[in-house]
Design a protein around this motif. Structure first.
Motif: not given
Length: 861
Positions: A87-96, A98-99, A104-105, A117-123
């Motif tokens: 579980v990762l909250d992609l509205d949370d900077e720490a979880d972003v 981690t994602t 990267a791996e 959605y992912l673009d807005e979070r840098g993903l």
């Protein structure tokens, strides 16, 4: 003769899957779950990133023991077996952050989030690929990356409507020709599986290219585009002949509604799928097992515009009378269908999905697996395999993850360690028409496939850049060559009604629209392998090819001296892949099937239709032919990756029926856990909690629209668009659960409004309001007026010898670094008979044109 016993035993071994060591991140909703399931089944480590509270699919019924709970959804179990959960909250900077580390791996991402959605979070894909150049980023979205409807909302039933599936599926009209029942959206989740299977195939092709080059890439698949090309005869019939198709009960849609039947009832109100075959086979069988009957070769009943199944062309109507009178005398369990198959008749029971679980044939093939659920203290039966192979094994995996179950392991593990085999041979890149490399450049396929389920597979491989050499012999031609308009394309473009069709007048063509759409991008040769010199030539070609594919009945290639044991003696690293109805290994290896027969036996036909006592509506085309083609292509490209990584060839025994069984995971689980057999529920999703949901009549003849409201906001917007505020005051409609419970009543209210509306105007209004809706589109609608399909370049114009320049379906998945092309390396449509004899025999075997001519004169080519 089949393969050796050692080969068959090896195919059932518990070796790791081809994707062992490949890490996949799955991010998004249930649209992408099937694709990631396939990758997990082939051995990948799939990490499912879930939002706080868990994936929405954890709330989808049915539930274990009918007790709802985060970890009790059988739907979630079916589509998430073999995965891990965090579980990762992609509205949370720490979880972003981690994602970002997990990306990267990773080797692969399957993204089914909403646009941006992912673009807005840098993903997003650009950022992710910049940090991980070897990443294969696969995106699955409702309507694609571009186009005027990119941001439209959809559901499974909306996709099946817009994509044309539902207008091919349903029940016969009344005697006047009026359709008094809605078209049918076959259940369940087929749109996501259709797109997901094609994306999975392309992901593995991208991994082949990455293995050679080190480069990842971006893949994009629009579910709408993938579904719109899944239908069979209707699309090319409209493209080439301007001829519309009409749906029929449990048989192929066709230009006219025929009198023929394909399903007949038993004494206890179950159903059998049967074909009449010819009197030489049918008459003696009915004399022994039936009540006889007036069996004949022909009775003048053939309708020129009606498509009937192979084996039903002669005397179909009267012969079916004799069959029906016989089967009505039997109970379902007592119909002598095994004996009918032994007599060469394609009879099978119209099974419910769970009835395959204990079948000895699927037990022998290990199609199902018992998967332990420790927290329940029991194991559960899942369909886990679609083919047997000596290399590309299916991995049952553990049961679906509990919510956030794998957090500690995922966060503590580093990048995956990819197993390395012998260094692959580096192949010279052959640029495609896009002036870019192709994913399968250097792969040469000796192609003995025909019809759709197998020939369609090599069509996809040609689009990926493989050199596909289609082998034919004039005494057993690929039969789908019809559909060439009299007067050619000029006549079609000027036509205001159906254009007369002509059939090939000689071996050279015309190719015809259906064959053209199933075989573009290939080179065609003629070869008589029954002649000793022809067999010798075939074996010389095997030495020059990487892959041999075929789609004949089990034993045909072996009878010619071209079985796997013979082929690997010639070419030790060859991939030999065959597809048949039931698979060659097992109890039913010699049983005869075609697409509708396989669908009936697998259970997917019984899953389509209105609730009992209505009969199943089935599929209005050979669904498992197209789906079998996707899966067979997946099998071959997976074997190519396996050989790239290990240097090993392999034997593959694929089955159309197993492809269907793999789609019945949820009802199989419902039986295994709850002992509940599948029951049809018309056009409602059996899993998504929605209300209203269905296909509703609109103004005009046979005009329909699919609507799904799965949230309170969508319901409120529907009511506002309909100007029916009174519906909000009805207590039975006050909650989503209530609207679902009172769905029949609500349907009447909705249809009282939609029946006076233009379907396309209503679709635009509802989508503008944010309500998932889609017209039940015909082939004409998709070809002539769908702006989203045009924006996605869903068709490609290609030239065919003796046929001209016509559109064919383009590949559904866009690839950034190795773009696909329907015309393959030859940049042509389907080949005419023997069109490339000089070229192929010259380039691969060094033969002169004079030698080729001499072989033709001797009946060898």
């Amino acid at each position: 003769m089949t393969v050796s016993d050692d080969t068959a035993r090896t195919a059932r071994s518990a070796a790791p899957g081809t994707l062992d060591g490949i890490r996949v991140l799955e991010i998004g909703d249930h649209q992408g779950e099937y694709c990631a399931l396939v990758l997990a089944g082939l051995g990948a480590d799939v990490i499912k990133i879930e939002p706080p509270g868990g994936a929405a699919s954890r709330t989808f019924p049915p539930f274990a023991d009918d007790e709802p709970g985060t970890d009790r959804s059988l739907y979630f179990w079916a589509y998430n077996r073999g995965k891990r959960s965090i579980v990762l909250d992609l509205d949370d900077e720490a979880d972003v952050a981690t994602t970002r580390r997990l990306i990267a791996e990773a080797d692969v991402i399957i993204d089914s989030t909403s646009h941006g959605y992912l673009d807005e979070r840098g993903l997003g894909q650009e950022t992710s690929r910049a940090s991980n150049p070897g990443l294969v980023f696969g995106r699955l979205s409702p309507f694609g990356d571009v186009g005027p409807r990119r941001d439209w909302k959809a559901s499974d039933v909306v996709h099946l409507a817009l994509g044309g599936v539902v207008m091919n599926c349903g029940y016969d009209p009344d005697p006047s020709g009026h359709y008094d029942l809605p078209p049918i959206a076959p259940q369940s989740g087929h749109s996501y599986a259709i797109a997901g299977e094609q994306l999975a195939m392309t992901v593995i092709a991208a991994l082949v290219y990455r293995h050679r080059s080190g480069a990842g890439q971006y893949l994009s698949c629009a579910i709408h585009e993938a579904v719109a090309k899944n239908t069979e005869g209707d699309l090319m019939s409209w493209v080439a002949l301007r001829t519309p198709f009409h749906r029929q009960t449990c048989r192929h849609s066709a230009p006219t509604v025929s009198r023929y039947r394909t399903i007949v009832p038993t004494k206890d109100a179950r159903w059998f799928m049967t074909t009449t075959r010819d009197s030489a086979l049918l008459a003696p069988f009915l004399e022994k097992y039936g009540i006889g009957g007036n069996v004949r070769d022909t009775d003048g009943e053939e309708d020129a515009g009606s498509r009937v199944l192979p084996g039903m062309e002669k005397g179909a109507g009267s012969n079916m009378d004799a069959i029906e009178h016989t089967i009505r005398r039997y109970l379902y369990d007592d119909v002598p269908w095994h004996e009918a198959q032994a007599a060469g008749l394609m009879w099978v029971p119209m099974r419910k999905p769970h009835e395959n679980i204990d079948d000895p044939h699927w037990i022998a093939r290990r199609t199902y697996s018992e998967v332990e659920h420790p927290e329940l203290g029991r194991s559960v039966t899942y369909p886990t395999s679609k083919w047997l192979a000596t290399g590309s094994n299916w991995v049952p995996g553990r049961r679906a993850p509990l919510l956030d179950e794998d957090r500690a392991d995922i966060l503590s593990s580093g990048a995956t360690t990819r197993p390395r085999g012998p260094e692959p041979t580096r192949l010279l890149e052959r640029m495609s028409v896009h002036n870019k490399p192709s994913a399968l450049s250097g792969v040469t396929i000796l192609d003995f496939t025909w019809m759709l389920a197998s020939a369609g597979a090599t069509r996809f491989l040609a689009s990926l850049g493989a050199d596909v050499i289609k082998v034919e012999w004039h005494k057993n031609l690929d039969p789908r060559r019809g559909g060439a308009p009299v007067g050619g394309r000029a006549a079609r473009e000027m036509a205001t009604g159906p254009v007369e069709s002509r059939w090939p007048a000689d071996l050279g063509g015309p190719v015809g629209a259906q064959y053209n759409n199933k075989n573009p991008g290939k080179r065609g040769i003629s070869l008589n392998v029954k002649h000793p010199e022809g067999l010798a030539l075939a074996k010389r070609l095997v030495q020059q090819c990487n892959v041999v594919t075929e789609g004949f009945s089990p034993g045909v290639m072996e009878g010619w001296g071209l079985g796997y044991d013979e082929l690997r003696a010639i070419n030790p690293n060859v991939i030999y892949a065959k597809q048949s109805g039931m698979g060659s290994q097992g109890v039913y290896g010699r049983f005869r099937t075609i697409g509708p027969v396989a669908a009936a036996f697998s259970g997917v036909s019984d899953m389509s239709g209105l609730a009992e006592p209505m009969p199943p509506a089935g599929w209005g085309y050979s669904y498992l032919d197209w789906y079998g083609a996707y899966s067979f292509a997946l099998a071959v490209v997976t074997a190519v990756l396996h050989r790239e990584r290990t240097g090993e060839g392999q034997w593959i025994d694929a089955s159309q029926c197993e492809v269907g069984l793999y789609l019945t995971g949820v009802p199989a689980l419902d039986w295994s856990v709850n002992r509940r057999p599948w029951q049809r529920d018309g056009n409602r999703s059996p899993h998504l909690l929605a209300g209203p949901e269905g296909i509703y009549r609109c103004a005009g003849e046979d005009a329909w629209i699919a609507i799904t409201c799965s949230t309170e906001a969508e319901w409120a917007r529907l009511v506002e668009t309909a100007r029916r505020p009174d519906l909000l005051d009805r207590p039975e409609f006050g909650t989503l659960a209530g609207r679902r419970e009172h769905g029949r009543l609500l349907d009447k209210e909705i249809e009282s409004w939609t029946s006076g509306q233009d379907a396309f105007a209503l679709m635009e209004a509802l989508q503008t309001a944010g309500v998932p809706a889609g017209v039940a589109q015909t082939a004409a609608d998709r070809y002539d007026r769908d702006p989203q399909l045009r924006a996605l370049d869903w068709l490609t114009e290609l030239e065919a010898t003796n046929f001209g320049r016509w559109p064919v379906a383009a590949p559904s998945v866009k690839m950034s670094e190795t773009p696909q092309h329907a015309g393959g390396i030859v940049n042509r449509a389907a080949p005419a008979y023997g069109e490339h004899n000089y070229e192929v025999y010259g380039s691969l075997l060094g033969m002169s044109e004079e030698e080729v001519d001499a072989l033709r004169a001797d009946g060898i080519l």
